[in-house]
Design a protein around this motif. Sequence first.
Motif, short mmCIF file in Angstrom:
data_model
loop_
_atom_site.label_atom_id
_atom_site.label_comp_id
_atom_site.label_asym_id
_atom_site.label_seq_id
_atom_site.Cartn_x
_atom_site.Cartn_y
_atom_site.Cartn_z
N GLN A 177 2.00 -10.02 6.23
CA GLN A 177 3.03 -10.54 5.21
C GLN A 177 4.20 -9.35 5.23
N ARG A 178 3.73 -8.06 5.07
CA ARG A 178 4.78 -6.93 4.73
C ARG A 178 5.45 -6.90 6.17
N ILE A 179 4.96 -7.29 7.45
CA ILE A 179 5.59 -7.27 8.66
C ILE A 179 6.68 -8.29 8.56
N ASP A 180 6.17 -9.53 7.92
CA ASP A 180 7.24 -10.56 7.84
C ASP A 180 8.55 -10.51 6.88
N ASP A 181 8.29 -9.75 5.54
CA ASP A 181 9.26 -9.25 4.98
C ASP A 181 10.12 -8.03 5.23
N GLY A 182 9.52 -7.46 6.25
CA GLY A 182 10.33 -5.80 6.43
C GLY A 182 9.71 -4.74 5.85
N SER A 183 8.75 -4.92 5.04
CA SER A 183 8.37 -3.60 4.33
C SER A 183 7.15 -2.94 4.87
N PHE A 184 6.58 -3.43 6.18
CA PHE A 184 5.55 -2.90 6.66
C PHE A 184 5.83 -1.23 7.35
N GLY A 185 5.08 -0.57 6.93
CA GLY A 185 5.14 0.96 7.40
C GLY A 185 5.99 1.71 6.52
N VAL A 186 6.11 1.19 5.08
CA VAL A 186 6.86 1.95 4.03
C VAL A 186 5.96 2.27 2.99
N CYS A 187 5.70 3.48 2.67
CA CYS A 187 4.72 3.84 1.65
C CYS A 187 5.02 2.99 0.32
N ASP A 188 4.05 2.47 -0.09
CA ASP A 188 4.06 2.01 -1.55
C ASP A 188 4.44 3.03 -2.89
N GLU A 189 4.04 4.16 -2.74
CA GLU A 189 4.05 5.22 -3.50
C GLU A 189 5.39 6.04 -3.23
N CYS A 190 5.88 6.43 -2.25
CA CYS A 190 7.17 7.34 -2.43
C CYS A 190 8.20 6.99 -1.53
N GLY A 191 7.85 5.64 -0.74
CA GLY A 191 8.97 4.96 -0.15
C GLY A 191 9.33 5.55 1.17
N GLU A 192 8.59 6.44 1.62
CA GLU A 192 9.05 7.06 2.96
C GLU A 192 8.25 6.06 4.12
N GLU A 193 8.70 6.40 5.34
CA GLU A 193 7.89 5.72 6.37
C GLU A 193 6.53 6.39 6.70
N ILE A 194 5.62 5.36 6.69
CA ILE A 194 4.17 5.80 7.16
C ILE A 194 4.27 6.00 8.70
N GLY A 195 3.84 6.92 9.35
CA GLY A 195 3.64 7.50 10.59
C GLY A 195 3.01 6.39 11.60
N VAL A 196 3.72 6.25 12.93
CA VAL A 196 2.71 5.32 13.61
C VAL A 196 1.63 5.67 13.98
N PRO A 197 1.02 7.08 14.17
CA PRO A 197 -0.33 7.39 14.17
C PRO A 197 -1.06 6.95 13.05
N ARG A 198 -0.70 7.24 11.87
CA ARG A 198 -1.49 6.83 10.70
C ARG A 198 -1.76 5.25 10.95
N LEU A 199 -0.67 4.39 10.95
CA LEU A 199 -0.67 3.26 11.11
C LEU A 199 -1.77 2.53 12.32
N LYS A 200 -1.83 3.18 13.35
CA LYS A 200 -2.57 3.06 14.51
C LYS A 200 -4.17 3.12 13.91
N ALA A 201 -4.43 4.14 13.15
CA ALA A 201 -5.67 4.34 12.67
C ALA A 201 -6.06 3.49 11.65
N ARG A 202 -5.26 3.39 10.71
CA ARG A 202 -5.38 2.26 9.59
C ARG A 202 -4.19 1.38 9.19
N PRO A 203 -4.25 0.28 10.29
CA PRO A 203 -2.94 -0.71 10.19
C PRO A 203 -2.89 -1.37 9.00
N VAL A 204 -3.61 -1.40 8.08
CA VAL A 204 -3.54 -2.24 6.80
C VAL A 204 -3.14 -1.23 5.60
N THR A 205 -2.74 0.10 5.96
CA THR A 205 -2.48 0.83 4.86
C THR A 205 -1.26 0.59 4.32
N LYS A 206 -1.06 0.90 3.09
CA LYS A 206 0.11 0.80 2.29
C LYS A 206 0.90 2.19 1.88
#
Length: 120
Positions: free
Chosen positions: A73-102
Amino acid sequence: MEQKDIEYFRQLLASMLDEAQQKGDSTLEDLTDNNEIFADPADRATAESDRAFTLRIRDRERRLIKKIRAAIQRIDDGSFGVCDECGEEIGVPRLKARPVTKLCINCKSKQEEDEHLRGD
């Protein structure tokens, strides 16, 4: 995040969702196929322990499915890969390790440190 990365994660999450649903379905089949009568109380206790363990696994799969769907759903709404806490982009390596992370790695580390200090 580049479009090719987003498509990679969409496919990865769809694959993870299929796998989790299949595991969940097989767990439910295992639970419904097990209607044995035990003469020995120790055998019954073992079977009940196994059943409780299977139910815990099923619950973990159910929670994972919920997280995967939320990530899609976050991919669909464009917020995937953005940290819920600080608003910074989550790095691709972290997303590869844990794709469901927020959370980005810094915010997740801080969260875990806070939980450790509180004794959670």
